[in-house]
Each structure stands twice: as C-alpha cells, then as structure tokens.
Design an enzyme around this catalytic site. Structure first.
Site, PDB file in Angstrom:
ATOM      1  N   HIS A   1       0.985  -1.207  -0.060  1.00 20.49           N
ATOM      2  CA  HIS A   1       0.030  -0.094   0.003  1.00 20.49           C
ATOM      3  C   HIS A   1       0.938   1.122  -0.057  1.00 20.49           C
ATOM      4  CE1 HIS A   1      -3.666   2.399   2.022  1.00 20.49           C
ATOM      5  NE2 HIS A   1      -3.027   2.984   1.001  1.00 20.49           N
TER       6      HIS A   1
ATOM      7  N   HIS B   1       1.624   4.882  -2.577  1.00 22.72           N
ATOM      8  CA  HIS B   1       1.007   5.885  -3.682  1.00 22.72           C
ATOM      9  C   HIS B   1       2.165   6.344  -4.543  1.00 22.72           C
ATOM     10  CE1 HIS B   1      -2.883   5.523  -2.229  1.00 22.72           C
ATOM     11  NE2 HIS B   1      -2.433   5.719  -0.838  1.00 22.72           N
TER      12      HIS B   1
ATOM     13  N   ALA C   1      -8.120  11.474   3.007  1.00 22.05           N
ATOM     14  CA  ALA C   1      -7.386  12.412   2.198  1.00 22.05           C
ATOM     15  C   ALA C   1      -7.864  12.000   0.500  1.00 22.05           C
ATOM     16  CB  ALA C   1      -5.908  12.321   2.048  1.00 22.05           C
TER      17      ALA C   1
ATOM     18  N   HIS D   1      -5.424   0.064   6.036  1.00 21.33           N
ATOM     19  CA  HIS D   1      -4.791   0.768   7.262  1.00 21.33           C
ATOM     20  C   HIS D   1      -5.790   0.884   8.453  1.00 21.33           C
ATOM     21  CE1 HIS D   1      -7.002   4.029   5.333  1.00 21.33           C
ATOM     22  NE2 HIS D   1      -6.419   4.561   4.544  1.00 21.33           N
TER      23      HIS D   1
ATOM     24  N   ARG E   1     -20.103  -1.439  22.263  1.00 21.46           N
ATOM     25  CA  ARG E   1     -21.390  -1.999  21.797  1.00 21.46           C
ATOM     26  C   ARG E   1     -21.512  -2.050  20.379  1.00 21.46           C
ATOM     27  NH1 ARG E   1     -23.042   0.660  26.698  1.00 21.46           N
ATOM     28  NH2 ARG E   1     -23.053   2.775  25.461  1.00 21.46           N
TER      29      ARG E   1
ATOM     30  N   ASP F   1       4.335   4.025  11.532  1.00 22.15           N
ATOM     31  CA  ASP F   1       4.988   5.107  11.506  1.00 22.15           C
ATOM     32  C   ASP F   1       4.920   5.700  12.992  1.00 22.15           C
ATOM     33  OD1 ASP F   1       2.604   6.276  11.451  1.00 22.15           O
ATOM     34  OD2 ASP F   1       3.099   7.661  10.013  1.00 22.15           O
TER      35      ASP F   1
ATOM     36  N   ASP G   1       1.841   3.507   3.305  1.00 17.86           N
ATOM     37  CA  ASP G   1       0.848   4.476   2.671  1.00 17.86           C
ATOM     38  C   ASP G   1       1.435   5.674   2.262  1.00 17.86           C
ATOM     39  OD1 ASP G   1      -1.642   5.478   1.884  1.00 17.86           O
ATOM     40  OD2 ASP G   1      -2.371   5.883   4.089  1.00 17.86           O
TER      41      ASP G   1
ATOM     42  N   GLY H   1      -1.510  11.324   4.653  1.00 20.44           N
ATOM     43  CA  GLY H   1      -0.548   9.983   4.703  1.00 20.44           C
ATOM     44  C   GLY H   1       0.801  10.129   5.087  1.00 20.44           C
TER      45      GLY H   1
END
Length: 388
Positions: free
Chosen positions: A58, A60, A142, A218, A229, A250, A276, A316
C-alpha cells in the site's frame, strides 16, 4: 552474472531463521542456504540479519512521483529510489479519482512494468492496488469525495483490462450498495478485496468478509472504530478468521500501544506492515499535490492543506518500509524476525503475490533486505545485484 554467497549472522528463511552460514546466489536467483562456505565470491555481512526483500502492498509513490501523475518514467524513478531504501517490491496504489483517470493510472503502471528487463534494479511492480473510489464520505480522509461511487464489477473489469491483468487488490467500504457482490466477484478472479474508508457496522463487515473480502485498509485509520457495543470495522479487523490487517507503522498514524493491541489480537502473521507513503516521500518538507489535493509535508507527516493555508487532517505518511520494520522492533512489539516477515512474507501472502515475492527460496529472484544489528538498513539486493 557471477555466483556469490552472502555471509551473515542470521537469515530469515521460510521455515526458520538460520544462524550463521551462507546464502548462495547464482545468475540473480537464490540457490540456497548452507552451513559451510561455498567455493565462490563471499559478500561478508557479518553482524547483519538478512531477510527477503521488503514488499510494500500500500504505497502511492515516492521521490516526488505518484501514481496519479500517470507517468511510466515516474513509476520507474519511484522504484529505483524505493529499492535504495530497502523495498524490493511494491504495489503502486491509485487514489479516488474519476473512472477514466484511474484507468489511465493503471495503464501507466502497466507501461512501466512492460518496459523493464532483468537489468532494471528498481523495486519490482508486484501488481496494482486500487484504493478507491468505492468509499464512504464519512471516512473519506485524503481521498477526493467528488469521485466517490458504488462498487461496480464492470468498472473493475475496465480497469483490469487497462492494467493488463495486474490489479491484485481493491478496496471498498463494506456498507456501499453492491459491496458483497463486488467482493464475491473479485474473489472468483483471485483479486483481494479490502475493507477501508468505511463507516460500516460489525455485521456489515462480516457480510463482506463472508462474501470474499480478506484484508483491512490501514487499520484504525479511516474506519469506524472499536466500541464495546459496536465493534465496527476495527473490531472486525481484529476478530475475523484468516483476514489480514494493514497497519501504518510510523507511530503517528497509529501510536505504538494501539499497534500492539492489533498485533496481540490479530497475530503478527496476519498483520501487514505498510507505509501508505505519498509521492512526496523521500523529499524535503514543503507543499505538494497528492491525489489531486494539496498537501503539506512537515514533521515527518503529510497533512491536507486548507484553502486558508492551515493544515487539516493527516493525508498520508512519508515512511519507508525498512523504517517501519525498525519501529516495530524498537517499540518491542515483535522480534526482528517477525517484523521482517510482516513486511515481506505476510505482506506478499495478503496480496496473493507470495508465489513470486516475499520469500527466500531456491529458484526465486534474489531480492534481499539486509539489516544491521540495530535494525538500520545495511544493504538491498534486487535481482542479485547489490544496490544500496
């Protein structure tokens, strides 16, 4: 290519961590581990622990290049810089954009992958991960809310055609109309579906898992939290059988205590270390674009940038996976061996790419990440070539 062997203190092999000995590589592929030194060139990495190349499922982009740039050369540049930092395989991850833009991103990633040969020493493209656009506005994070739509198998098939069959993972909110049908259809195609950016209740998540969903995006971030509950998405991530839970390691997106709670509930062997990371990873602090939205990187994180110049929510990370492995050990949540496996073997299994990546096995491409005793990065090998 020449034959060589690596000498080190520990080797994270599939069945066990072997102490001492030698790992032989011939023509860019693994031959095997042996206790005695073979008669070939020796790379002496005494004091180090050698593991499979790290697999980021994962992410980008990196080094000022992102999947949203739709630029094959940028994908290659990201791959080269990621390998220098310990990641030998990644799933370039898309954002919530228009159907056409996502299709173009998939085509650009495919073009980058098609243009490579065995001499390329950047991180391998293990497949494509679609993060969006089948999310809920309640936890859009985001992602750009303008492009949120309901899950569509027909749309997925369009993207898969443009990707040349490379899409291995797709995310959605479990409460969206058509979510279960989408999970079932992709399961039949051996494509992983992930639950995330979701406000679903526990029972809605169970329905999606029972239909074929097998991973959580994530965990904790962008999803209905755990309540006594209403266990929500987080509760489902912790308790569903056989599923995998991503975690951004991180220490900022999720504090170490919450990471520990997830690992204790889920087991380290079903918790996937991810970054991420946005396209500005590896760059200096400043303002950038991410997924079509303005962001600012400061203090080791990226934040959405409001129109008035103030910072908004976290957008991110700018983490590397090797740093995440070190964090998990430094926080005393898992052992060094477990942390390495969580970022290689476990990650590869979670994305159904474990037949190609994530393991040190004879005949496989010799991708390795090497750590010093203090878990700082010591070296990276891609295709049997040392590049860092």
């Amino acid at each position: 290519m020449s034959t060589f062997a690596i000498k080190a203190d520990r080797f994270v092999m599939p069945g066990a961590t072997m102490r001492g000995g030698y790992l032989t590589v011939e023509d860019g592929v693994f031959v095997g581990w042996s206790e005695e030194a073979p008669s070939c060139e020796i790379h002496d990495l005494s004091g180090c622990i050698v593991g499979p190349g790290l697999v980021d499922t994962h992410i980008h982009g990196f080094y000022n290049h992102a999947t949203t740039d739709r630029d094959p050369a940028g994908i290659d540049a990201s791959s080269l810089e990621l390998a220098r930092r310990g990641t030998t395989c990644w799933l370039p991850s898309t954002f919530t954009e228009s159907v056409e833009q996502v299709a173009d991103s998939c085509a650009a990633i495919a073009a980058a992958d098609e243009g490579r040969d065995e001499t390329f020493t950047g991180a391998h493209i293990g497949g494509i991960y679609l993060e969006g656009p089948f999310f809920t506005e309640a936890h859009v994070g985001a992602q750009n809310p303008v492009y949120l739509i309901d899950p569509s198998v027909e749309t997925f098939d369009l993207w898969q055609e443009r990707a040349g069959g490379r899409i291995v993972k797709s995310a959605l909110a479990a409460e969206k109309d058509g979510a279960c049908a989408y999970c079932a259809a992709l399961d039949q195609r051996d494509v992983v579906t992930c639950i995330g950016h979701s406000d679903a209740h526990y029972d809605e998540v169970l329905a999606a898992v029972n239909a074929g969903a097998s991973c959580f995006v994530h965990t904790y971030n962008g999803q209905r939290g755990l309540h006594h509950r209403d266990p929500g998405v987080v509760g489902a991530a912790m308790t569903t059988n056989g599923t995998y839970a991503e975690i951004i390691c991180d220490g900022r997106h999720v504090v170490p205590g919450a990471v520990k709670a997830l690992v204790e509930a889920k087991g380290w062997d079903h918790t996937v270390l991810i970054t991420d990371c946005l396209g500005c990873g590896g760059m200096p602090e400043g303002e950038y674009m991410s997924g079509g939205l303005p962001v600012v990187m400061k203090g080791g994180l990226c934040y959405l940038l409001n129109e008035d110049g103030t910072t908004g929510s976290i957008a991110g990370s700018v983490l590397t996976l090797a740093e995440g492995v070190k964090n998990m050990v430094d926080w005393q949540i898992v052992t060094a061996e477990q942390a390495i496996r969580m970022a290689s073997e476990v990650a590869a299994r979670s994305a159904h790419i474990d037949e190609r990546f994530g393991f040190i096995k004879p005949g496989r491409t010799a991708d390795l990440t090497v750590f010093n005793a203090d878990m700082t990065l010591a070296a990276t090998y891609v295709n049997g070539v040392r590049i860092a």
